[in-house]
Design a protein around this motif. Structure first.
Motif, short mmCIF file in Angstrom:
data_model
loop_
_atom_site.label_atom_id
_atom_site.label_comp_id
_atom_site.label_asym_id
_atom_site.label_seq_id
_atom_site.Cartn_x
_atom_site.Cartn_y
_atom_site.Cartn_z
N UNK A 77 0.81 -1.24 0.00
CA UNK A 77 0.00 0.00 0.00
C UNK A 77 0.84 1.28 0.00
N UNK A 78 1.95 1.29 0.75
CA UNK A 78 2.77 2.50 0.76
C UNK A 78 3.42 2.76 -0.60
N UNK A 79 3.73 1.69 -1.35
CA UNK A 79 4.28 1.86 -2.69
C UNK A 79 3.22 2.41 -3.64
N UNK A 80 2.00 1.93 -3.47
CA UNK A 80 0.90 2.42 -4.31
C UNK A 80 0.72 3.91 -4.09
N UNK A 81 0.72 4.33 -2.82
CA UNK A 81 0.57 5.75 -2.50
C UNK A 81 1.73 6.56 -3.09
N UNK A 82 2.94 6.03 -2.98
CA UNK A 82 4.10 6.74 -3.51
C UNK A 82 4.00 6.92 -5.03
N UNK A 84 1.22 6.91 -6.79
CA UNK A 84 0.10 7.82 -7.08
C UNK A 84 0.50 9.27 -6.84
N UNK A 85 1.20 9.54 -5.75
CA UNK A 85 1.63 10.91 -5.46
C UNK A 85 2.63 11.38 -6.52
N UNK A 86 3.54 10.51 -6.91
CA UNK A 86 4.52 10.88 -7.94
C UNK A 86 3.84 11.20 -9.26
N UNK A 87 2.93 10.33 -9.67
CA UNK A 87 2.22 10.55 -10.93
C UNK A 87 1.38 11.83 -10.86
N UNK A 88 0.73 12.04 -9.74
CA UNK A 88 -0.06 13.26 -9.57
C UNK A 88 0.80 14.51 -9.61
N UNK A 89 1.99 14.45 -9.01
CA UNK A 89 2.89 15.60 -9.02
C UNK A 89 3.38 15.92 -10.42
N UNK A 90 3.72 14.89 -11.17
CA UNK A 90 4.18 15.11 -12.55
C UNK A 90 3.04 15.70 -13.39
N UNK A 91 1.84 15.16 -13.23
CA UNK A 91 0.69 15.67 -13.97
C UNK A 91 0.41 17.13 -13.61
N UNK A 92 0.47 17.44 -12.32
CA UNK A 92 0.26 18.82 -11.87
C UNK A 92 1.30 19.76 -12.50
N UNK A 93 2.56 19.34 -12.52
CA UNK A 93 3.61 20.16 -13.11
C UNK A 93 3.39 20.40 -14.59
N UNK A 94 2.99 19.35 -15.30
CA UNK A 94 2.74 19.51 -16.75
C UNK A 94 1.56 20.44 -17.01
N UNK A 95 0.51 20.33 -16.20
CA UNK A 95 -0.65 21.21 -16.38
C UNK A 95 -0.28 22.66 -16.06
N UNK A 96 0.54 22.89 -15.03
CA UNK A 96 0.96 24.25 -14.69
C UNK A 96 1.83 24.84 -15.81
N UNK A 97 2.69 24.01 -16.39
CA UNK A 97 3.53 24.48 -17.49
C UNK A 97 2.68 24.91 -18.67
N UNK A 98 1.68 24.09 -19.00
CA UNK A 98 0.78 24.43 -20.12
C UNK A 98 0.00 25.70 -19.83
N UNK A 99 -0.49 25.84 -18.60
CA UNK A 99 -1.22 27.05 -18.22
C UNK A 99 -0.34 28.29 -18.34
N UNK A 100 0.91 28.19 -17.88
CA UNK A 100 1.83 29.33 -17.96
C UNK A 100 2.09 29.72 -19.40
N UNK A 101 2.30 28.74 -20.26
CA UNK A 101 2.56 29.04 -21.67
C UNK A 101 1.33 29.64 -22.35
N UNK A 102 0.15 29.14 -22.01
CA UNK A 102 -1.08 29.72 -22.57
C UNK A 102 -1.26 31.16 -22.12
N UNK A 103 -0.94 31.44 -20.86
CA UNK A 103 -1.06 32.81 -20.34
C UNK A 103 -0.07 33.72 -21.04
#
Length: 138
Positions: A77-82, A84-103
């Motif tokens: 379970x702790x590996x699953x959480x790790x 999931x958090x890693x994937x979520x962090x990468x996704x968040x970073x990519x979305x923020x990068x796209x938002x910044x470039x659009x702005x």
């Protein structure tokens, strides 16, 4: 432009208050729907697992995702959480990068015009409209 009368301003203010109230209420209702749906799914899964707990069934239930077996010799379970958090962090970073470039792309023309008003002899950095380095400079 003529000044607006007090009655007109009060009417506009009343309309804006109603609009803001309805937008806030809509946001609250949407949040309740999302959270309520998640709670309902968890509750229903609990009922299913509760009915099967301690009983021998003819079927094996396995939780697999992308080839990983989450029960048995698979991920803990702790590996699953790790993961999931890693994937979520990468996704968040990519979305923020796209938002910044659009702005940057939206504000590119306006910023250039304002800079030219301040200093007409100003030279350009020749970045793309999205703020990237020119391909020929790479």
């Amino acid at each position: 432009m003529a000044k607006k009368s007090k009655a007109v301003l009060e009417a506009e203010n009343k309309i804006l208050r109603k609009s803001n109230f309805s937008q806030g209420l809509t946001a609250i209702i949407q949040t309740f729907i999302r959270v309520g749906g998640a709670v309902a799914i968890v509750y229903l899964c609990r009922l299913i697992v509760g009915d099967l707990a301690g009983k021998q069934t003819a079927s094996d239930i396995k939780f697999t995702l992308a080839g990983f077996d989450f029960i048995g010799d698979g991920l803990k379970p702790n590996e699953i959480v790790a993961y999931a958090v890693s994937a979520g962090s990468v996704l968040y970073g990519l979305l923020q990068k796209r938002l910044r470039k659009n702005t940057i792309e939206k504000m590119h023309v306006r910023t250039g015009n304002l800079e030219k008003m301040i200093d007409p002899k100003r030279s350009s950095s020749n970045l793309t409209t999205r703020g990237d380095t020119r391909p020929e400079d790479l």
